[in-house]
Write an enzyme that holds these catalytic residues in place. Structure first.
Site, PDB file in Angstrom:
ATOM      1  CB  THR A 191      -0.983   0.060   1.194  1.00 51.11           C
ATOM      2  OG1 THR A 191      -0.257   0.227   2.413  1.00 51.11           O
ATOM      3  CG2 THR A 191      -1.846  -1.186   1.265  1.00 51.11           C
ATOM      4  CG  MET A 237      -4.445   5.661  -3.196  1.00 51.05           C
ATOM      5  SD  MET A 237      -5.652   6.921  -2.749  1.00 51.05           S
ATOM      6  CE  MET A 237      -6.909   6.532  -3.949  1.00 51.05           C
ATOM      7  CG  HIS A 238      -2.948   2.741   3.657  1.00 51.98           C
ATOM      8  ND1 HIS A 238      -1.660   2.278   3.540  1.00 51.98           N
ATOM      9  CD2 HIS A 238      -2.851   3.962   4.244  1.00 51.98           C
ATOM     10  CE1 HIS A 238      -0.821   3.177   4.042  1.00 51.98           C
ATOM     11  NE2 HIS A 238      -1.525   4.206   4.468  1.00 51.98           N
ATOM     12  CG  ASP A 239      -8.582   1.266   4.325  1.00 54.66           C
ATOM     13  OD1 ASP A 239      -7.707   0.459   4.681  1.00 54.66           O
ATOM     14  OD2 ASP A 239      -9.184   2.008   5.124  1.00 54.66           O
TER      15      ASP A 239
END
Lengths: 309, 309
Positions: A191, A237-239
């Protein structure tokens, strides 16, 4: 695909919900909420408002855990703002949460449709650990689980070695990672390389939709915080990456399949996700999980834009 | 350059001694020995025999610690053979060790020539920790310290996360890494990429010298063990790489300078060397050390061959 989302919106959680909601082949069967980026009251309110914004007003929202299994909660208002969404106010809607807790809803859905529900976990893993305690057969009752969390080869983000979701409830994470789920761990290893940069944000700003306009405002707040952390104008943009990997595992171009454990007792390393990455690892006593090590970032970012268009 | 070598020969220690001894500009002011690859009795006997083989018979050898500061010793006969040198017998020589312990010799030398002695540490750090306890000004009294040990971004070799020298005495390593030495940590991050391969070993076999012949026999034993570990026919040149970096820091082509701590209490991670590798690390309370991340492996291997010619 039928998906239960456990989340703590949260700016990047909001983007992940947008990504799922834009795909008409995805049925969001329920959303559970949890403390993390903000208090569970705030993340629950945000989840309800976001589902309305993304044209999924009928998805049941279940408030979940207000605190970790063992330790005290630590919220992240410094990253996501005191309202969890960078101070951007979404239109208020009638509270429409269900009376059950998130863990109960997940267990009920999994029992009612064995093997059909996938789980996307975007916050601390407290609700999943509670669900597992309620129903030890949960790993066999759900299809895939994709977790945004952990940092195996990459540095951490809340300690030098630990990632926020795992560090927020290490005991819960250890229970979930050891439970035998068909689980993909979308960690900081990937991520932190899925970066929204300024040219991408300009493309986003050029989109005409209301959701794109909100996303741009959320991310502008988020970017300011991450610029300090990263030393450049970009934000990870982890999630949404975890959501994208759930919908299309082919976005993962390289991965390892290894048992991942959570250090619970280290003086420095409590909350660290550790895996045996030696060329010839010892046979582990727990089931392995999939740890993506390379993803197709340009393709993901392009899909993210389409989802917001 | 005046060098004190602390070591546990050990096949790769033997190669490191050969590397130093071949350089006429290097004065080996003393050799301390320690348990590790074998018992301290064996490593001491090996050190004396090796110095004779490498034409440095007058270097004083001081036997050091027989066990770690806190935990029980774990020797590595499975890697280096029961005699520490792959079962290859070197000619016996009269025992010529000094009566002082290795730590005492190091302290005496450092006091007698402040700022002049460099230290090359190739085994568990017990002797260095004892020297530091005897003389807290040691970091100011010695010049550079190069330690072969640790695994920061690379996997470990004795546990999934810990390297043998540090794991053999984590308390000693923590004391040494936190003491404020001008210290370079030559960790598995680089040594696992400094591989002696079969073509290189064939070149070695072609050299006419007695030391090359012994080195080839040692490494043939070592290679068999590492082939199992690595899944290919090659063996890492841990200790000689540290020696080469001491003599010529320019072999390090990339490094980071970070505080490195040793986890002492983790359930999984005890013995792990941890460093804050985030883009924007927090200010550490301890002095940083140099952690090489890239070295010029072909140049090093070519120098190693020349040293054995």
């Amino acid at each position: 695909m039928r998906v239960f989302v456990d989340c703590d919106p949260g700016i990047d959680d909001a983007l992940a919900l947008a990504y799922l909601a834009a795909d008409s082949s995805v049925e969001i069967v329920g959303v559970g909420t949890v403390y993390g980026n903000s208090s569970v009251e705030t993340t629950t309110d945000n989840a309800v408002r976001l589902l309305r914004l993304f044209d999924r007003p009928d998805v049941p929202v279940a408030a979940g855990a207000a605190r970790p299994l063992v330790q005290q909660p630590r919220l992240a208002a410094h990253v996501h703002g005191t309202n969890g969404l960078g101070g951007i106010e979404l239109p208020a809607v009638e509270a429409a949460t269900v009376s059950e807790s998130a863990a109960e809803v997940l267990v009920r859905l999994a029992r009612s449709a064995p093997g059909e529900i996938s789980v996307l976990a975007l916050g601390p893993l407290t609700n999943l650990a509670l669900a597992l305690a309620l129903e030890p057969r949960l790993p066999q009752l759900v299809d895939r689980v994709v977790v945004m969390g952990g940092a195996v080869r990459a540095p951490g983000n809340v300690t030098p070695w630990a990632e926020a979701n795992v560090n927020n409830d290490p005991e819960a994470a250890e229970a979930v990672l050891g439970a035998g789920f068909n689980l993909t761990l979308v960690a900081l290893d990937v991520t932190m390389r899925a970066l929204a940069t300024e040219p991408w944000l300009e493309e986003l700003a050029g989109l005409a939709s209301e959701r794109a306009s909100y996303a741009h405002r959320f991310l502008t707040y988020y970017l300011d915080w991450y610029t300090e952390f990263l030393g450049r104008r970009a934000c990870p943009m982890h999630d949404p990456l975890a959501a994208a990997v759930l919908l299309d595992p082919a976005l993962v171009t390289e991965s390892v399949t290894v048992p991942v454990q959570v250090e619970l007792t280290g003086t420095y390393t409590r909350g660290m996700t550790v895996a045996d990455l030696r060329t010839r690892p010892e046979a582990g006593s727990r089931d392995p999980v999939v740890l993506p090590t390379e993803v197709d970032v340009p393709e993901f970012l392009s899909r993210m834009l389409r989802a917001l268009a």
